[in-house]
Design a protein around this motif. Structure first.
Motif, PDB file in Angstrom:
ATOM      1  N   UNK A 144       0.835  -1.205   0.000  1.00 10.59           N
ATOM      2  CA  UNK A 144       0.000   0.000   0.000  1.00 10.59           C
ATOM      3  C   UNK A 144       0.875   1.262   0.000  1.00 10.59           C
ATOM      4  N   UNK A 145       0.415   2.320  -0.657  1.00  6.34           N
ATOM      5  CA  UNK A 145       1.165   3.581  -0.644  1.00  6.34           C
ATOM      6  C   UNK A 145       1.015   4.285   0.695  1.00  6.34           C
ATOM      7  N   UNK A 146       1.914   5.205   0.962  1.00 11.13           N
ATOM      8  CA  UNK A 146       1.742   6.047   2.139  1.00 11.13           C
ATOM      9  C   UNK A 146       0.486   6.893   1.958  1.00 11.13           C
ATOM     10  N   UNK A 147      -0.222   7.122   3.060  1.00 10.68           N
ATOM     11  CA  UNK A 147      -1.417   7.959   3.023  1.00 10.68           C
ATOM     12  C   UNK A 147      -1.508   8.738   4.327  1.00 10.68           C
ATOM     13  N   UNK A 148      -2.600   9.432   4.535  1.00 11.83           N
ATOM     14  CA  UNK A 148      -2.699  10.283   5.718  1.00 11.83           C
ATOM     15  C   UNK A 148      -2.758   9.470   7.006  1.00 11.83           C
ATOM     16  N   UNK A 149      -3.129   8.214   6.908  1.00 11.23           N
ATOM     17  CA  UNK A 149      -3.182   7.381   8.116  1.00 11.23           C
ATOM     18  C   UNK A 149      -1.831   6.740   8.415  1.00 11.23           C
ATOM     19  N   UNK A 150      -1.171   6.247   7.373  1.00  8.65           N
ATOM     20  CA  UNK A 150       0.153   5.643   7.525  1.00  8.65           C
ATOM     21  C   UNK A 150       1.108   6.397   6.602  1.00  8.65           C
ATOM     22  N   UNK A 151       1.732   7.434   7.148  1.00 13.30           N
ATOM     23  CA  UNK A 151       2.494   8.340   6.291  1.00 13.30           C
ATOM     24  C   UNK A 151       3.996   8.287   6.539  1.00 13.30           C
ATOM     25  N   UNK A 152       4.469   7.298   7.293  1.00 11.98           N
ATOM     26  CA  UNK A 152       5.889   7.259   7.656  1.00 11.98           C
ATOM     27  C   UNK A 152       6.278   5.810   7.921  1.00 11.98           C
ATOM     28  N   UNK A 220       8.994   9.638   5.214  1.00 12.69           N
ATOM     29  CA  UNK A 220       7.577   9.931   5.342  1.00 12.69           C
ATOM     30  C   UNK A 220       7.150  11.065   4.433  1.00 12.69           C
ATOM     31  N   UNK A 221       5.853  11.292   4.410  1.00 13.73           N
ATOM     32  CA  UNK A 221       5.275  12.363   3.599  1.00 13.73           C
ATOM     33  C   UNK A 221       4.465  13.286   4.499  1.00 13.73           C
ATOM     34  N   UNK A 222       4.676  14.595   4.356  1.00 11.00           N
ATOM     35  CA  UNK A 222       3.822  15.580   5.011  1.00 11.00           C
ATOM     36  C   UNK A 222       2.673  15.897   4.051  1.00 11.00           C
ATOM     37  N   UNK A 223       1.546  15.268   4.252  1.00 12.44           N
ATOM     38  CA  UNK A 223       0.402  15.494   3.378  1.00 12.44           C
ATOM     39  C   UNK A 223      -0.304  16.799   3.757  1.00 12.44           C
ATOM     40  N   UNK A 224      -0.806  17.535   2.763  1.00 12.95           N
ATOM     41  CA  UNK A 224      -1.671  18.678   3.090  1.00 12.95           C
ATOM     42  C   UNK A 224      -2.888  18.189   3.863  1.00 12.95           C
ATOM     43  N   UNK A 225      -3.441  19.047   4.690  1.00 11.23           N
ATOM     44  CA  UNK A 225      -4.566  18.629   5.531  1.00 11.23           C
ATOM     45  C   UNK A 225      -5.780  18.197   4.718  1.00 11.23           C
ATOM     46  N   UNK A 237      -5.825  12.100  13.065  1.00 12.44           N
ATOM     47  CA  UNK A 237      -5.127  13.187  13.749  1.00 12.44           C
ATOM     48  C   UNK A 237      -3.618  13.150  13.563  1.00 12.44           C
ATOM     49  N   UNK A 238      -3.094  12.257  12.720  1.00 13.64           N
ATOM     50  CA  UNK A 238      -1.668  12.293  12.413  1.00 13.64           C
ATOM     51  C   UNK A 238      -1.455  13.321  11.310  1.00 13.64           C
ATOM     52  N   UNK A 239      -1.167  14.551  11.663  1.00 15.11           N
ATOM     53  CA  UNK A 239      -1.004  15.564  10.627  1.00 15.11           C
ATOM     54  C   UNK A 239       0.336  16.260  10.776  1.00 15.11           C
ATOM     55  N   UNK A 240       0.454  17.426  10.208  1.00 18.94           N
ATOM     56  CA  UNK A 240       1.761  18.083  10.116  1.00 18.94           C
ATOM     57  C   UNK A 240       2.370  18.420  11.458  1.00 18.94           C
ATOM     58  N   UNK A 241       1.564  18.507  12.499  1.00 20.51           N
ATOM     59  CA  UNK A 241       2.108  18.916  13.789  1.00 20.51           C
ATOM     60  C   UNK A 241       3.088  17.894  14.358  1.00 20.51           C
ATOM     61  N   UNK A 242       3.044  16.665  13.834  1.00 19.78           N
ATOM     62  CA  UNK A 242       3.938  15.622  14.330  1.00 19.78           C
ATOM     63  C   UNK A 242       5.388  15.925  13.979  1.00 19.78           C
ATOM     64  N   UNK A 243       5.599  16.641  12.872  1.00 18.37           N
ATOM     65  CA  UNK A 243       6.941  16.774  12.329  1.00 18.37           C
ATOM     66  C   UNK A 243       7.525  18.162  12.583  1.00 18.37           C
TER      67      UNK A 243
END
Length: 317
Positions: A144-152, A220-225, A237-243
């Motif tokens: 599976x590709x990286x997505x907003x749920x599994x992005x790293x 990982x990928x920082x996806x836009x919200x 809730x795994x969004x840009x604030x993690x990085x």
């Protein structure tokens, strides 16, 4: 025994046992010779960043206990865990063999959509190709590709082999099986042997430090919200604030877009920020155009004896 007073934002609380000089930036249970029960997912982590289902999740007010019992007949030490005074359902043998994924219970072969000259044993990937020339690449690509749920995702170099020709990155789904990630269009990768970043080209750019046995590399990928790969992804809730913020990123080198421009026919035009880590610290990042269908975790190896342990979902447990 530990009482959870407040779970915080994500409840990522672990109770366990570790050696005296354990790395303080790793959860107990993630590194060898440690074991821990994690409250947020109810999993047991026994010297590995991939846990096995163990018991119930724990919330505010719960009491988690940990102890050691000894079998008087064979002297075997057994670690046990309790929740609110009752023993959790499984025991963990202390000091079990850790070589080549022997402690892994579940098979993870189904996590990989493509394997070429790579053998899977649990979470361990081993290069089994010839290792004689640049066409002898061993490739492993996630299902599976990286997505907003599994992005790293991360890999640990457990054996550098002869040359440590190990690459960690992202690639389009139909990526050539005998090309290191990063070498061909629609891919980007951080290469362990020289610390260079390859982005759709056989010529790499200086990027970060070289990586050796024991190092943990991440991508990982920082996806836009508002990002959705197919319109069906649930943004959690795994969004840009993690990085780290861009100002905190070290060695942030931007290459020309010459190679990227050649890929226009394969790309949908949406740009995302791909970042790489080494031992938990961000090495750098690059803006990348997403191929249609997304970018898949892709690992390359190319010299005899190379082995890596992969965790495709380190942030989710």
């Amino acid at each position: 025994q530990v009482t959870i007073i407040d779970t915080g934002v994500r409840g990522m609380i672990a109770v366990g046992l570790v050696p005296q000089f354990y790395k303080l930036d790793h959860q107990p249970g993630w590194l060898p010779h440690s074991v821990a029960f994690h409250a947020d997912d109810g999993k047991l982590y026994n010297g590995n960043t991939v846990g096995q289902q163990f018991g119930p999740k724990c919330c505010r007010g719960d009491k988690i206990g940990c102890g050691i019992s000894t079998d008087l007949e064979d002297g075997q030490l057994t670690v046990f865990f309790t929740k609110n005074g009752k023993e959790v359902n499984l025991n963990a043998e202390w000091g079990a063999e850790e070589d080549d994924g022997q402690m892994i219970v579940d098979s993870h072969e189904e996590d990989w959509g493509r394997l070429h000259d790579v053998k899977v044993t649990g979470t361990l990937l081993e290069y089994v190709g010839k290792g004689k020339s640049i066409v002898d690449v061993g490739l492993a690509q996630a299902r599976r590709p990286l997505n907003t749920r599994f992005h790293y995702y991360e890999l640990e170099i457990t054996d550098a082999g002869e040359k440590c020709y190990i690459a960690l990155g992202l690639a389009r789904r139909d990526y050539p099986k005998n090309r290191h990630p990063g070498w061909s269009r629609g891919s980007i990768a951080y290469h362990a042997d020289d610390g260079k970043l390859f982005q759709g080209s056989g010529v790499g750019d200086p990027f970060g430090p070289r990586c050796f046995e024991g190092d943990i590399m991440g991508c990982g990928i920082m996806f836009p919200r508002d990002y959705s790969l197919d319109g069906g992804d649930d943004v959690d809730d795994w969004d840009l604030e993690v990085f780290p913020k861009p100002s905190e990123v070290q060695n942030d080198l931007y290459a020309s877009n010459e190679d990227e421009e050649d890929e226009g026919e394969d790309l949908e035009g949406r740009k995302v920020m791909v970042f790489f880590t080494r031992n938990g610290k961000v090495v750098g990042r690059r803006e990348v155009a997403l191929p249609v269908g997304g970018l898949y975790p892709t690992i390359g190896m190319m010299s005899t004896g190379e082995k890596v342990r992969v965790d495709l979902h380190p942030l989710s447990g």
